[in-house]
Design a protein around this motif. Structure first.
Motif, PDB file in Angstrom:
ATOM      1  N   LYS B 150       0.939  -1.143  -0.047  1.00 59.13           N
ATOM      2  CA  LYS B 150       0.005  -0.030   0.011  1.00 59.13           C
ATOM      3  C   LYS B 150       0.775   1.339  -0.038  1.00 59.13           C
ATOM      4  N   LEU B 154       1.104   4.089  -2.750  1.00 56.19           N
ATOM      5  CA  LEU B 154       0.594   5.661  -2.380  1.00 56.19           C
ATOM      6  C   LEU B 154       1.849   6.542  -2.658  1.00 56.19           C
ATOM      7  N   ARG B 156       4.547   6.422  -0.472  1.00 56.91           N
ATOM      8  CA  ARG B 156       4.977   6.567   0.900  1.00 56.91           C
ATOM      9  C   ARG B 156       6.104   5.518   1.360  1.00 56.91           C
ATOM     10  N   GLU B 159       6.896   1.930   7.094  1.00 55.23           N
ATOM     11  CA  GLU B 159       7.402   1.989   8.048  1.00 55.23           C
ATOM     12  C   GLU B 159       7.610   0.360   8.385  1.00 55.23           C
TER      13      GLU B 159
END
Ligand code: SF4
Ligand code: SF4
Ligand code: SF4
Ligand code: SF4
Lengths: 353, 253
Positions: B150, B154, B156, B159
């Protein structure tokens, strides 16, 4: 420092036998949600909402998570956002009256330390809101080999913060009325037997102790920053963070945004974090301020005995023993402190010679 | 990555395909995800090669000379490379063979035909080429996989957790299996699996590999308290992580 002057012998007292104690729990449940210690697994205890009062455990050594879980949940959603609409909604926190029953003195002190912490500077509204409308009812306990709160000035019978205090006696409990709310509860319950002079036993001994009086600890911590003890502990510590996460006065958390698969909506979550964990002091560029386990343990203890203490005037360890009981490497906080004391005393001695 | 859908490919190296199966446990989320991407190479679904992939997921570790050639080729043709599952991340269970002479291992597996199947010590993908992100676990942890997938779509930065399984276990307020007399590798193993084994009353076998900056001697001491010798303790720690524990190399960070 921590020593409180509340003397229960000056307080009104009633007797409830064990059955009446469970009746009292039923009575409480009729008024609001009640939370109390329950069994978990084979040999553990947790606080949980009371559904059947018979499941409540009156005598227990300690729970896994401290009471802070109700005011600073292990995980909580702070807000939900929508990227397309460019807006967010903060999570609503609904407060309702809650009664926490069967709380040990050190645990109550732990909550009060957190209150202090979260009231400082920018008040932490989520915590403080959840903390509203809470009533605490204390209970006495038999210290095990990990409790050492007495060494920190917290007696088994310290009643600060409670509305009522249940002190175990033969076949039941002496119930002390600590504040007006407690008095009201006992009056409405109406099944207690008034006791004029309770015949109480000697407070049981704590086998786990700190060598020096707690008043001297902040001073010790002035001199042990470079002690060899930190390295000795670091040889065995594996940095799992258990001692942080379960500590009633640790309050650090991390925040993470998670976006839904639709790439539009998402949530901001926060969860408990701890200074013993490797990524805790990591910053951009792969730097880590406290890469070594020795500096992490030192930091953890300085947070308990010096840094916040300098401001609040209270020790921020309450002697619950969780960090030591649940440490997979058998590291004991009292041993660390006593070794620091020895190391300090040794060095003092050498200076004199 | 607006406009065109990102091109995503999956490549299979030496592993058991348990990770593939684990992906299928997330069918619903997976379908949503697949809407957002263009799968150009999914061994089990399609055939055909594209020139360039925005994201290449690598399953399985490196264990033959051909693997090395192939991974170099993929690296040249991809934007982001993600190692999927413990074999790809650290060599995984396969790396247990590294503890024995390779001649012996090959004979044990292929007998007389051993010379037909050239083999090298099992290694993580990151030992050969640069890996951008890792999804650990044996099988790989599906929630972490979804998070990484995901995040990349996106744009990003995913993490990746680098603290112990104990943290997730404590957040859930599980009874610690140590209190039931078991041993557990949770204190030195990387979180990201939601402490699934202790949550089900089992000890953690360390399938997600050690946290970085591990206190190896401390971990051995910790296990010795359960009556193991140093050798036995190391054996347990190495089951999924021979390369990491043995050489004390932090792969891929
Ligand atoms: S619980 Fe024990 S091993 Fe884990 S970080 Fe704390 S001191 Fe170290
Ligand atoms: S430092 Fe340890 S003993 Fe002190 S309050 Fe925290 S968990 Fe309890
Ligand atoms: S069960 Fe294992 S992972 Fe969970 S807290 Fe205990 S040692 Fe850590
Ligand atoms: S608990 Fe341990 S063995 Fe189980 S999935 Fe997580 S890392 Fe792997």
């Amino acid at each position: 420092m921590n020593q409180k002057l509340n003397n229960i012998n000056e307080m009104k007292c009633q007797f409830l036998d064990e059955n009446a104690t469970y009746d009292f729990l039923k009575f409480l449940k009729g008024r609001s949600k009640v939370f109390a210690p329950h069994r978990k697994g084979e040999a553990s205890y947790i606080y949980d909402e009371v559904s059947d009062v018979k499941d409540v455990v009156l005598q227990y050594p300690r729970t896994i998570q401290p009471l802070k879980k109700y005011f600073l949940p292990p995980r909580e959603t702070l807000l939900s956002f929508n990227i397309d609409e460019n807006n967010f909604t903060e999570s609503e926190i609904n407060v309702e009256p809650r009664i926490f029953f069967g709380i040990h003195a050190y645990e109550m002190e732990g909550v009060m330390r957190l209150d202090y912490t979260f009231e400082q500077g920018q008040p932490e509204s989520n915590y403080l809101t959840r903390r509203e409308q809470s009533t605490f009812i204390g209970i006495s306990y038999e210290p095990d080999e990990y409790h050492f709160s007495k060494s920190l000035g917290i007696d088994i019978d310290s009643v600060d913060g409670f509305s009522l205090y249940f002190k175990k006696t033969d076949n039941g409990y002496y119930v002390y009325e600590i504040d007006a709310a407690g008095q009201q509860l006992m009056k409405e319950f109406g099944k207690g037997k008034r006791v004029d002079i309770p015949v109480t036993k000697e407070e049981p001994e704590f086998t786990n102790k700190i060598k020096y009086h707690y008043n001297r600890l902040p001073q010790i911590f002035e001199h042990v920053y470079d002690s060899k003890v930190w390295e000795e502990v670091a040889e065995r510590c594996v940095g799992c963070g258990t001692c942080n996460l379960l500590c009633p006065t640790c309050y650090c958390f991390d925040v993470r945004d998670e976006v839904e698969i639709n790439a539009t909506e998402g949530k901001r979550e926060r969860f408990w974090d701890g200074c013993m964990l490797n990524p805790f002091a990591e910053v951009a560029g792969n730097e880590n301020f406290r890469e070594k386990l020795s500096s992490r343990t030192r930091h953890r203890l300085y947070r308990k005995f010096k840094y916040i203490t300098n401001k609040s005037g209270e020790l921020h360890c309450v002697g619950c023993g969780r960090c030591s009981k649940y440490c997979p490497a058998d590291i004991s906080i009292t041993k660390i402190i006593n070794n620091l004391i020895d190391d300090y005393a040794d060095r003092q001695q050498k200076q004199v010679i | 990555m607006s406009g065109q859908k990102p091109k995503v490919a999956f490549f299979d190296f030496t592993g058991c395909e348990g990770c593939q199966l684990n992906k299928l446990n997330f069918e619903n989320e997976l379908l949503d995800l697949l809407e957002l991407v263009d799968i150009v190479e999914f061994r089990e679904a399609m055939d055909g090669k594209a020139d360039y992939y925005d994201i290449a997921f690598i399953e399985g570790g490196i264990s033959t000379p051909q693997c090395i050639e192939r991974i170099h080729d993929i690296r040249r043709r991809c934007g982001v490379m993600v190692a999927l599952g413990q074999c790809a991340v650290s060599g995984g269970i396969n790396a247990m063979k590294n503890l024995h002479p390779s001649e012996w291992v090959q004979e044990a597996v292929y007998g007389e035909d051993k010379y037909l199947f050239p083999s090298i010590p099992a290694q993580p993908v990151s030992a050969i080429v640069n890996v951008d992100y890792e999804v650990r676990g044996c099988p790989m942890s599906a929630p972490e996989y979804l998070h990484v997938f995901k995040s990349l779509i996106l744009g990003r930065k995913p993490e990746i957790k680098d603290y112990a399984v104990c943290v997730e276990c404590k957040l859930k307020e599980n009874e610690c299996v140590l209190d039931k007399g078991m041993f557990c590798l949770g204190p030195i193993t990387r979180a990201g699996c939601e402490a699934i084994c202790p949550s089900n009353g089992q000890y953690c076998t360390g399938c997600r590999g050690p946290v970085s900056n591990i206190n190896r001697d401390g971990a051995v001491d910790m296990l010795k308290k359960h009556g193991y010798s140093t050798e036995e303790a190391l054996k347990r720690m190495k089951m999924f992580n021979t390369n990491e524990i043995d050489k004390e190399i932090k792969w891929g960070r």
